[in-house]
Design an enzyme around this catalytic site. Structure first.
Site, PDB file in Angstrom:
ATOM      1  CG  ASP A 261     -10.248   8.391   5.368  1.00  0.00           C
ATOM      2  OD1 ASP A 261      -9.648   7.327   5.063  1.00  0.00           O
ATOM      3  OD2 ASP A 261     -10.429   9.314   4.555  1.00  0.00           O
TER       4      ASP A 261
ATOM      5  CB  SER B 238      -2.530   3.688   2.395  1.00  0.00           C
ATOM      6  OG  SER B 238      -3.557   3.327   1.511  1.00  0.00           O
TER       7      SER B 238
ATOM      8  CG  HIS C 225      -6.570   0.892  -1.452  1.00  0.00           C
ATOM      9  ND1 HIS C 225      -6.565   1.690  -0.333  1.00  0.00           N
ATOM     10  CD2 HIS C 225      -6.562  -0.384  -0.989  1.00  0.00           C
ATOM     11  CE1 HIS C 225      -6.561   0.940   0.742  1.00  0.00           C
ATOM     12  NE2 HIS C 225      -6.562  -0.330   0.382  1.00  0.00           N
TER      13      HIS C 225
ATOM     14  CG  LEU D 180      -9.464   8.757  -2.603  1.00  0.00           C
ATOM     15  CD1 LEU D 180      -8.299   8.816  -3.599  1.00  0.00           C
ATOM     16  CD2 LEU D 180     -10.788   8.675  -3.356  1.00  0.00           C
TER      17      LEU D 180
ATOM     18  CG  ASP E 272     -32.875 -15.999  28.943  1.00  0.00           C
ATOM     19  OD1 ASP E 272     -33.956 -15.412  29.121  1.00  0.00           O
ATOM     20  OD2 ASP E 272     -31.885 -15.843  29.677  1.00  0.00           O
TER      21      ASP E 272
ATOM     22  CE  LYS F 291      -5.494   5.218  -0.852  1.00  0.00           C
ATOM     23  NZ  LYS F 291      -6.704   4.443  -0.570  1.00  0.00           N
TER      24      LYS F 291
ATOM     25  CG  HIS G 253      -1.915  -1.180   1.113  1.00  0.00           C
ATOM     26  ND1 HIS G 253      -1.565  -2.479   1.372  1.00  0.00           N
ATOM     27  CD2 HIS G 253      -3.230  -1.208   0.770  1.00  0.00           C
ATOM     28  CE1 HIS G 253      -2.625  -3.263   1.211  1.00  0.00           C
ATOM     29  NE2 HIS G 253      -3.638  -2.530   0.846  1.00  0.00           N
TER      30      HIS G 253
ATOM     31  CD  GLU H  18     -20.877  -8.057  23.490  1.00  0.00           C
ATOM     32  OE1 GLU H  18     -20.958  -7.256  22.532  1.00  0.00           O
ATOM     33  OE2 GLU H  18     -21.774  -8.184  24.344  1.00  0.00           O
TER      34      GLU H  18
ATOM     35  CD  GLN I 231     -30.043 -13.948  25.275  1.00  0.00           C
ATOM     36  OE1 GLN I 231     -29.266 -13.449  26.061  1.00  0.00           O
ATOM     37  NE2 GLN I 231     -30.495 -13.281  24.219  1.00  0.00           N
TER      38      GLN I 231
END
Lengths: 633, 633
Positions: free
Chosen positions: B157, B41, B262, B189, B431, B248, B38, B374, B435
């Site tokens: 980004d 980048s 890219h 980008l 439940d 970029k 890359h 989590e 679950q």
């Protein structure tokens, strides 16, 4: 009992107040009878749902399959007693079912809602999933149907800690989906204690507003304020979040705003006092207000509604022997499927790698770009399935692990998803282990009712991609990064659950799928030079697996099998073979060759050799097996 | 070449400008030599990293193991050429390695960074993971170490679409972690096109600010602005996000701000022109500025640094025959482990269900509450591991599926995590399926180098929980909701990789783990009444599995085996048994009993019976197997 029973609830606030009391009482009665369930989380949202039901939800409870009308999703699925009380108040389930079956064996009124109930679009109970799916529904309806159906999602405040909520709000805000409203029940208390933001309504508003979603802060027990908020939400030209400050356990002073009552029924005496205080048991029904039925308008929706027949699809054709990547064939086939009006494709900013992006060239309106947000990617596919479309969603195979909980829940929702994971295994080469799916076959096989396909060449990849259109449940196609020779002529059939014998052989069977098939073919050549006759099986369908084919292969090759896979040993292709053969009478000797150790960068061949799944490894394992002598019975 | 080579780069902006040019040139040279990677980048972030390296990163590149000093994480792991160029400019790897080995087989300079390099804390390349781990590091340092180490995370980004980024910013903002800075390279980008927000810096600032993280918007190519932002970031009393508008491909006008570049190396001629324009190849080294070394101050950190010895831990003792849930024993043991100063516990708002919350009573400072998030839960555990602690993280077994990508990556990072999933299988009862973990054994077994444990009683649960302290890699303990009889005396040993024969028997071996062991014991009683002698094996260690024990069990019981598990059939306990026996000489007949169909609500027993894993099912399968006659060789 102090109050007269109301037979029908109208839209006046006095009636709504009685309706809310009934929803609370029934939530307490249902959880009390079951001796479990989330009573207090239902009580906090009862006023919100009473106003929604009586005045804003444009939905015919007696015709849940209708395409016209709103959607309501309980993202906080643990408030199921409230939902079931609403079904009772809608007159579509009766009191005996509510009180007599909630949470009991065989009941459709389960601990958390599932589509066992026709009024439930998707299973919830894993928090943070209802809103992304609701946003997906709003997106699909807005983009493909031009309807004014509104999507209402009841959320908890605790689940706003889940990143998936923000993927959803980002999508809603960026696409300006004015037809979705999150109703957030900010009751301040999670399961084990207070939430991080408690009742900081300004903080919620700031966060939500930052995502270009209009925040509407209200007292969630003020019926008129709720009503104004819902009116504003439907009228807004932006997505909305009604941030409702509520009290957990509202209506039962003994437990209001207290920790320690999450997920519990009240003791009988306490429940009796509460029911008495709420005005006693009533059996009112909300006035039916069916929305105008509007037939499907767009070509896409007509197809999704089954109103049009499918056109013939001309599959791409590949010349035998030419090198073509299976991911390329997947993309070519998606493009061919663009003529089918209800096929839609969901991408996670890798459409130029998975080749799902080719679809956008022919059917840009049915191409949903989610950005790097795999949870929203799968949620959007689920939403497409709910509305009757045929969604394909693609990303790197490794990155479906980001959405594994969503895939698990989609199976419980009985959603029909076609997922394609590209760049599988160490074969991807230079990018290194972060991009290598080495767990995906195990993970997808373990999903309820799933189908797992792994084509070795472009012809089979195209055929299986097309076959997925008609597969129910979660189907998964694993594609390979590199280009390998086309093995099959264009008219070859690849039934799901089948396999192909590419070479006959009597001493040992080499079984692989995907790239490993090419390894097996090269190994068979080398073994032939040593006088070993190796059968080669392309196990393109890993689940369901070709039990009869495996038994036949074992039988034809002296009960000696070598399975090769570009995946970890545990739960992969080898395990699928062993699980299948465990039920057979015969007991072949099976050797499993799978990826060993932590890979790094390198060429595909270097990495496959280093991982112990190279041609030499197959030759060695097969030779050793043959030398060992005959196998089992 | 027009410029003089600088030997040592100081902190002046002219030197930094030269350093940035060198980082760009080296990024181009490395990707050019590898013909992949890359490049563009890396170019967008070169100025940011040059200023950080020269003036702000308080870190001794020559002593990467030191506890004093900052952390730098490349959350945008695909910018690895830039990171490796920095290592060259730090003088810790040489130019030959950079140009000659990047992305090649056997190199530590892989496509995406991994801890194969001592300067890399965690593997990145699955986007959206570096920031949650960086926030975890900041939290751990702030809470347990009272150090002024700053954590800098270079983000892309595109990855701001990942929900996990917002879990991280939520945690940083809520805990007011002033010691973490996200440096966001907003180059507009993504891989397949422009990002949703492109260069809308106000939108980024609004979002980040809404999460109580201070946004600092700058031109990411203005060295002095970068410098001011980093100074402000370190001084701020809040977490910070430097939102840097960048281009970029910056520095190579032919590709600047263009789509389609890219993840690609430039063609040689283009790269040559670019390198010439950037001032040619240079081999400068940044002046070494080692931070003051400060010894561990707190008891917790001293233990994490290995400076203190572990105290004796008194494990809880349980009376045989008493009903005790394994999740309760896990909690009791965590509480006992609180005397070990480097043990820490991470919770996801279910500490009162998993019983991990008991730890907080004795060691509140080492208890990290993540809320229902989590991904942040696992990231915080990874951060604890990076700083040398012994983290346990617990949630419902089903909800670890939410963080599966993080667990996969943690294995590549060689993190040492102890994960406990409670409420596994249909056994949880009322439940319902949302679950119920029914995929977790398959998923965890497939993780590189993992350990999977599933105790049947409180004694073994306590012993295995304690044993996890010393286990490397990812270890997973599966606990059960309901209480079942204690089977073992308190002094029984449970080596990882072992199994227990609870009952001898010569006709058939019944093999189970967890709750299924109790089912097998009851089935053995019933079989005995029918004159069938059944051996019962408690396979508490599913990975590694007791190969010798399984072979012995098969051999002692006429090569007849029934495996029972509260999990889907694919990849579970049965598959572990089959995979192990595949390598044995003998070929026993094996029948797998696993959860069939979609469960609903009900009691544990009703649901186990309905799923085909009840006592009657085991009796039937075992009887049929015995009647079939003798097994294989």
């Amino acid at each position: 009992m102090s109050e007269t029973l109301t037979t029908t609830y109208g839209t006046g606030f006095d009636d709504i107040r009685r309706l809310a009391a009934q929803l609370r009482v029934d939530s307490l009665r249902a959880t009390g009878a079951a001796r479990s369930g989330h009573a207090t989380s239902s009580l906090s949202a009862a006023d919100l749902m009473a106003v929604l039901m009586a005045r804003h939800l444009d939905y015919d409870w007696h015709d849940p399959g209708a395409r016209s009308g709103d959607h309501l999703i309980f993202s906080k699925g643990h408030a199921s007693p409230l939902l079931y009380a609403m079904l009772t108040a809608a007159g579509v389930i009766d009191d005996d079912e509510l009180i007599g079956t909630y949470r009991r064996f065989g009941s459709r009124l389960q601990g958390h809602p599932t589509p066992a109930l026709s009024w439930v679009d998707v299973a919830t109970g894993s928090l943070g999933q209802g809103l992304p799916i609701g946003v997906g529904l709003a997106w699909v309806i807005d983009r493909l149907e031009k309807r004014d159906n509104h999507v209402w999602v009841l959320c908890g405040d605790g689940e706003f800690a889940e990143g998936s909520i923000w993927e959803a709000l980002e999508t809603a805000g960026a696409k300006r989906l004015a037809n979705v409203t999150a109703i957030v029940d900010v009751n301040r208390l999670g399961q084990s204690g207070s939430t991080e933001l408690e009742w900081d309504m300004d903080a919620y508003a700031r966060k939500v507003g930052g995502f270009d979603v209009e925040p509407i802060v209200i007292d969630g027990h003020d019926l008129e304020a709720i009503d104004r908020a819902m009116t504003a939400a439907r009228r807004s030209d932006r997505p909305t979040a009604i941030l409702a400050r509520t009290i957990k356990g509202k209506g039962v002073p003994e437990v209001e705003d207290l920790n320690g009552w999450h997920g519990k029924a009240l003791p009988d005496d306490m429940a009796d006092r509460a029911i008495e205080r709420l005005g006693g048991v009533s059996h009112g029904v909300v006035e039916r207000r069916p929305p105008a039925q509007q037939p499907p308008g767009t070509r896409a929706e007509k197809a999704a509604a089954g109103a049009t027949s499918r056109p013939h699809v001309e599959l791409p054709r590949y010349e035998r022997g030419k090198d073509v990547a299976t991911r390329r064939a997947f993309g070519d086939t998606l493009r061919a499927l663009a003529v089918v009006d209800d096929v839609a494709v969901v991408d996670g900013d890798v459409g130029n790698s998975t080749y799902a992006g080719t679809f956008a060239e022919d059917a840009p309106d049915r191409f949903f770009e989610c950005g790097i947000a795999e949870q929203q990617l799968v949620s959007t596919a689920v939403a497409l399935s709910v509305r009757g479309y045929v969604p394909y969603a693609a990303t790197f195979a490794a990155f479906f692990s980001r959405a594994y909980d969503f895939i698990r829940m989609a199976a419980i929702s009985r959603a029909n998803l076609r997922l394609c994971g590209s760049h599988a295994g160490v074969e991807i080469g230079e990018d290194g282990p972060s991009q290598m799916a080495l767990e995906d076959i195990a993970a997808f096989r373990a999903i309820l009712g799933s189908t797992v396909l792994y084509p070795s060449d472009a012809t089979s990849a195209a055929a299986l991609t097309a076959a997925m259109v008609d597969l129910p449940g979660i189907s998964y196609l694993r594609t390979t990064r590199g280009a390998y020779p086309v093995l099959y002529g264009p008219d070859e059939a690849f039934p799901v659950g089948g396999s192909k014998t590419l070479r006959e052989g009597k001493d040992v069977a080499l079984i692989g799928a995907g790239v490993a098939v090419h390894t097996c073919l090269r190994a068979a050549d080398r073994l032939a030079e040593d006088g070993v006759s190796a059968r080669v099986v392309d196990l393109y369908s890993i689940k369901p697996v070709d039990h009869a084919g495996l038994v036949a292969a074992a039988s034809a090759s002296g009960q000696r099998i070598v399975v090769v896979e570009d995946h970890h040993r545990e739960g992969g292709v080898g395990a699928a073979v062993l699980e299948s053969l465990a039920d057979a009478g015969a007991s072949p000797r099976v050797r499993l060759l799978a990826v060993q150790g932590l890979p790094g960068s390198g060429t595909a061949e270097e990495l496959m050799n280093a991982a112990g799944i190279g041609v030499g490894d197959v030759v060695e394992a097969a030779s050793a097996l043959v030398k060992e002598g005959d196998g089992g019975s």
